[in-house]
Design a protein around this motif. Structure first.
Motif, PDB file in Angstrom:
ATOM      1  N   SER A   9       0.813  -1.210   0.000  1.00 16.23           N
ATOM      2  CA  SER A   9       0.000   0.000   0.000  1.00 16.23           C
ATOM      3  C   SER A   9       0.852   1.268   0.000  1.00 16.23           C
ATOM      4  O   SER A   9       0.351   2.339  -0.276  1.00 16.23           O
ATOM      5  N   ASN A  45      -6.104  -0.445  -4.279  1.00 13.97           N
ATOM      6  CA  ASN A  45      -5.873  -0.356  -2.842  1.00 13.97           C
ATOM      7  C   ASN A  45      -4.647   0.446  -2.442  1.00 13.97           C
ATOM      8  O   ASN A  45      -4.572   0.912  -1.300  1.00 13.97           O
ATOM      9  N   SER A  51      -2.311   3.337  -1.586  1.00 13.37           N
ATOM     10  CA  SER A  51      -2.672   4.696  -1.172  1.00 13.37           C
ATOM     11  C   SER A  51      -2.200   5.737  -2.178  1.00 13.37           C
ATOM     12  O   SER A  51      -2.868   6.746  -2.388  1.00 13.37           O
ATOM     13  N   ASP A  52      -1.072   5.501  -2.826  1.00 15.15           N
ATOM     14  CA  ASP A  52      -0.544   6.484  -3.762  1.00 15.15           C
ATOM     15  C   ASP A  52      -1.336   6.526  -5.070  1.00 15.15           C
ATOM     16  O   ASP A  52      -1.203   7.479  -5.836  1.00 15.15           O
ATOM     17  N   GLN A  59      -4.657   6.529  -5.147  1.00 12.22           N
ATOM     18  CA  GLN A  59      -5.966   7.124  -4.901  1.00 12.22           C
ATOM     19  C   GLN A  59      -5.927   8.609  -5.251  1.00 12.22           C
ATOM     20  O   GLN A  59      -4.947   9.292  -4.972  1.00 12.22           O
ATOM     21  N   GLU A 102      -6.662  12.529  -5.013  1.00 16.10           N
ATOM     22  CA  GLU A 102      -6.874  13.482  -3.918  1.00 16.10           C
ATOM     23  C   GLU A 102      -8.117  14.317  -4.183  1.00 16.10           C
ATOM     24  O   GLU A 102      -8.929  14.552  -3.307  1.00 16.10           O
TER      25      GLU A 102
END
Length: 595
Positions: free
Chosen positions: A31, A52, A54-55, A57, A59
């Motif tokens: 992640s 999944n 995080s980078d 997703q 903003e």
């Protein structure tokens, strides 16, 4: 932006994910892997990774584009690039639509309301309208949280690449097709300021960061430019007035009719100067008369309705007329006109109408160039007052923020907006704009910015997805894709101005517009980014940015030297080298990127 298309695409991105991609298969360490390293992940696990990690997703924005190639199309990157290219082109068209038909009229009305002179309005509000797409793309990029510096690279690439495109391609094409003698002082003023701004920006990038003082200095540098423009224009007007007075005094000595000269001139200026103007004026009068007659026919009143007559109109008949005006504003085309269009124009109209429909519902337009009521539409304005602030609250993630004890910002916004709409309903008339009509131009300006911000967010998210898919640097995407998309409007506008017999204006705008975009775009964006994230704005001078800055300095310096040495003449001698230099820039940039 078309909300329906957004919803459909979002459903496609999320509904057609392979069943094998489950969150449990992604380890805790994965992640934290940068999304740009997705090529190191097994092909079968990439959908799970981009879903999944995080980078990966987004903003801001509404569509997770990076899921489309790996979850919806099962790894078909080439097909995804084609789809993204079409979608980003559609978004650029929508930005141009918003600027031309909503932002520019609002800025024009604001400048007239504030009683600004044409010179001041030209270098402030109207210049802001022309550079809105570039400036707010930078604002979106530079205010995002930047972990690996890709957003900063893209932002600097966009401002340098956009300036290079306009000063090389746009200015080169104009001077290739049109020969002109330009005013050397005005041209040197713009190019020398631009050269100074470029050198200052490169020094700040090489330093590795931009401080708040430097960002404020960029804005202050543009203020100095505006002051110089205003002072020079007033000085030139003073000289012109003195010359005219001298000519008039000489003519008066040999003319027996000089006593009535001023009176006759003032009378002549009040008359139409050509048959075409006479036709336009007569059409405006006929159109205004027909609108008045239509409004009165609905209530079976006299040919001219007085204020008392309007007060006596029944609610049902008045509502019928208002709804007719609303429908005409939302769909101004007739079926007969639509059928007469060529097939390609029908496609363009169908694609643009959903966006224009949403813009019309949320963005007020006060346009003094639309007689007789400046675009006043009572019922539409009520919708604008309710839906506009609501959209703004949603776009900036304020709608569901809790103020106190379950009271959210969205409810407050709806309550205030509804109260304002009721105020308009009770205090205004259907076919007569109120005295405070100009106030809605400020709301139109704000809502235009909101729409440009929303669309710019989607453009930035697409570029980020393309960079992760194809392993391209942020600087390259900014220098070519974002810069090219934002500069297409400059190409069309400046070249059309030159084609209409004003090549000097089109050529001069090729240096004034990039100057505004660089000084205000970088200055304002850095100020907002520093306020939002604290510290200073981090940036690095990559090889791609070094190439772009070198070619941009060469392009502007070349134009300055050629025009000066050739005694104010701009023609093919300048245009051909500018066009060739941009071609060489693209070749060198690609070699640096893929070396």
């Amino acid at each position: 932006m078309n909300a329906t298309i957004v919803v459909v695409l979002f459903c496609l991105f999320t509904a057609f994910k392979p069943s094998a991609a489950t969150p449990e298969r992604l380890s805790s360490n994965d992640s934290f892997i940068p999304c740009s390293d997705l090529h190191k992940i097994n092909a079968s696990d990439r959908c799970e990774f981009v879903t999944n990690a995080s980078d990966c997703q987004i903003e801001d924005g509404y569509i997770p584009y990076i899921r489309f190639p790996y979850c919806t199309l099962n790894g078909q990157v080439a097909a995804s690039v084609v789809v993204f290219a079409l979608w980003i082109s559609y978004l650029f068209v929508n930005v141009a639509l918003t600027v031309k038909y909503y932002l520019v009229p609002s800025l024009d009305t604001i400048s007239k309301t504030l009683r600004l002179s044409e010179s001041v309005a030209g270098v402030t509000f109207l210049a802001l309208g022309n550079g809105a797409a570039d400036i707010f793309s930078l604002v979106v990029l530079m205010t995002k949280v930047d972990n690996d510096g890709s957003f900063a690279d893209t932002a600097m690439g966009a401002i340098l690449g956009g300036g290079l495109f306009v000063t090389s391609i746009v200015a080169g094409l104009i001077t290739f097709f049109y020969s002109m003698g330009i005013r050397l002082w005005v041209f040197l003023r713009d190019t020398l300021f631009y050269l100074g701004a470029i050198i200052w920006l490169v020094v700040m990038i090489a330093d590795g960061e931009i401080s708040l003082a430097e960002a404020l200095g960029f804005v202050g540098f543009y203020v100095c430019y505006v002051v110089l423009v205003i002072v020079s224009l007033k000085f030139e007007k003073g000289e012109t007035t003195e010359e005219k007075k001298g000519l008039l005094s000489e003519e008066s000595n040999g003319s027996t009719d000089s006593e009535n000269f001023d009176e006759e001139e003032s009378i002549d200026e009040s008359k139409p100067k050509s048959p075409d103007q006479t036709i336009i004026i007569s059409r405006d009068i006929e159109r205004s008369q027909s609108e008045i007659e239509d409004s009165v026919t609905d209530v079976k009143g006299p040919a001219v309705a007085t204020r008392k007559d309007k007060e006596k109109m029944s609610v049902s008949r008045l509502s019928k007329h208002q709804f007719r005006q609303l429908l005409k504003a939302l769909w101004p085309h007739t079926w007969k006109d639509f059928k007469a269009l060529p097939w390609y124009s029908k496609i363009v109209l169908v694609l643009q109408e959903p966006v224009r429909f949403l813009l019309t519902l949320t963005t007020p337009v006060v346009d003094y160039k639309k007689p007789p009521n400046h675009g006043w539409n009572r019922l539409l304005m009520m919708f604008n007052l309710v839906l506009g602030p609501t959209l703004a609250a949603v776009a900036f993630d304020f709608f569901f923020q809790e103020v106190k004890d379950g009271l959210i910002v969205g409810l407050i916004s709806l309550a205030v907006s509804t109260a304002l709409a009721l105020f308009v309903a009770l205090t205004t008339y259907t076919d007569e704009p109120p005295r405070f009509h100009w106030v809605f131009a400020f709301l139109g300006f704000v809502m235009s910015i909101v729409w440009i911000y929303i669309i710019a967010n989607e453009v930035v998210n697409i570029l980020e997805a393309i960079g992760d898919m194809l392993q391209l640097s942020g600087a390259l995407l900014g220098l070519i894709v974002l810069a090219g998309g934002n500069s297409v409007c400059d190409l069309i506008a400046n070249f059309l101005v030159a084609k209409e017999g004003k090549p000097i204006m089109g050529f001069s705008a090729s240096y004034g517009s990039p100057l505004l975009n660089m000084l205000i775009g970088v200055g304002l964006s850095c100020i907002l980014a520093i306020i939002k994230n604290g510290g200073s704005y981090k940036v690095k001078l990559t090889a791609q940015l070094s190439v772009a800055s070198g070619f941009l300095l060469f392009s502007v310096a070349l134009a300055t030297l050629v025009v000066t040495l050739r005694h104010r003449q701009a023609d093919k001698v300048l245009g051909i080298p500018l066009l060739i230099s941009y071609l060489i820039f693209i070749i060198v940039l690609l070699c640096v990127e893929f070396a």
